[in-house]
Design a protein around this motif. Sequence first.
Motif, short mmCIF file in Angstrom:
data_model
loop_
_atom_site.label_atom_id
_atom_site.label_comp_id
_atom_site.label_asym_id
_atom_site.label_seq_id
_atom_site.Cartn_x
_atom_site.Cartn_y
_atom_site.Cartn_z
N TYR A 8 25.20 28.29 46.93
CA TYR A 8 26.14 28.72 47.98
C TYR A 8 26.95 29.89 47.44
O TYR A 8 27.36 29.90 46.28
CB TYR A 8 27.07 27.56 48.34
N LEU A 9 27.19 30.86 48.31
CA LEU A 9 28.01 32.01 47.93
C LEU A 9 28.76 32.51 49.15
O LEU A 9 28.16 32.88 50.16
CB LEU A 9 27.12 33.14 47.37
N HIS A 10 30.07 32.45 49.05
CA HIS A 10 30.96 33.07 50.03
C HIS A 10 32.07 33.71 49.19
O HIS A 10 33.02 33.04 48.77
CB HIS A 10 31.50 32.03 51.02
N ARG A 11 31.91 34.97 48.91
CA ARG A 11 32.78 35.66 47.95
C ARG A 11 34.28 35.52 48.22
O ARG A 11 35.06 35.42 47.28
CB ARG A 11 32.38 37.13 47.86
N PRO A 12 34.73 35.49 49.49
CA PRO A 12 36.17 35.34 49.70
C PRO A 12 36.76 34.03 49.16
O PRO A 12 37.97 33.92 49.04
CB PRO A 12 36.31 35.41 51.23
N GLU A 58 26.07 27.60 40.22
CA GLU A 58 24.68 28.05 40.13
C GLU A 58 24.24 28.49 41.51
O GLU A 58 24.27 27.70 42.46
CB GLU A 58 23.77 26.92 39.64
N THR A 59 23.85 29.74 41.63
CA THR A 59 23.32 30.22 42.90
C THR A 59 22.41 31.41 42.68
O THR A 59 22.25 31.89 41.55
CB THR A 59 24.45 30.50 43.92
N ALA A 111 21.83 32.65 38.93
CA ALA A 111 22.84 32.77 37.88
C ALA A 111 23.44 31.39 37.71
O ALA A 111 23.65 30.66 38.68
CB ALA A 111 23.92 33.77 38.27
N GLN A 112 23.70 31.04 36.46
CA GLN A 112 24.38 29.79 36.13
C GLN A 112 25.62 30.14 35.33
O GLN A 112 25.58 31.02 34.47
CB GLN A 112 23.50 28.89 35.26
N TYR A 113 26.69 29.43 35.61
CA TYR A 113 27.92 29.66 34.86
C TYR A 113 28.70 28.37 34.77
O TYR A 113 28.92 27.68 35.78
CB TYR A 113 28.78 30.73 35.56
#
Length: 181
Positions: A99-103, A121-122, A172-174
């Motif tokens: 999932y990615l929603h930068r805001p 992770e996305t 990417a994993q962090y």
Amino acid sequence: MDEKRLRAEAALLLTQSSQLLGLDSHPLVLDLACGTGRNGRWLAAHGAQVTFIDRDLGRLAALPPQCRALALDLETGEAKLPKAQAEKAQYDIVLVFNYLHRPLFEAIKESIKPGGLIVYETFIARQAEVGRPKNPNFLLTDGELLQRFSSWETLHAFEGDVGCEDTPCFKAQYIGRKPAK
């Protein structure tokens, strides 16, 4: 659900990093855009108190008693987590998978206690070459997670092919620890 099945369903990043997560202390966990809840369920089976958030909780089965679920569209209105559920510095661990929603980045950071962890992770941009998603709004740029959490202690970082069911899968994993103050 038995441990073997839970481990099989949870993301490898999570199960292989369990020693970093402090599960002995029954952490408060936020599982954002949880989907089926596979990752939060694995942590709950190890004593974590998990809040599951997704816009549609229809795929989330019955939860353990120490857990709760909130139906919330994270992309409507201002990019904020609900005040009652994500007060500043409330969670020991926040999970974000696929999932990615930068805001939401700042709200996510604010919701984690000092010394707490982000497990993220996305997909990265290279994923568009081999499959979905293709929309750049849902794909991290090179080094983006490291940049977003640059003031945090990096415990694990990786970008590349993680392999998804015998096909290339670029993510990417962090895992990072929020500064103590």
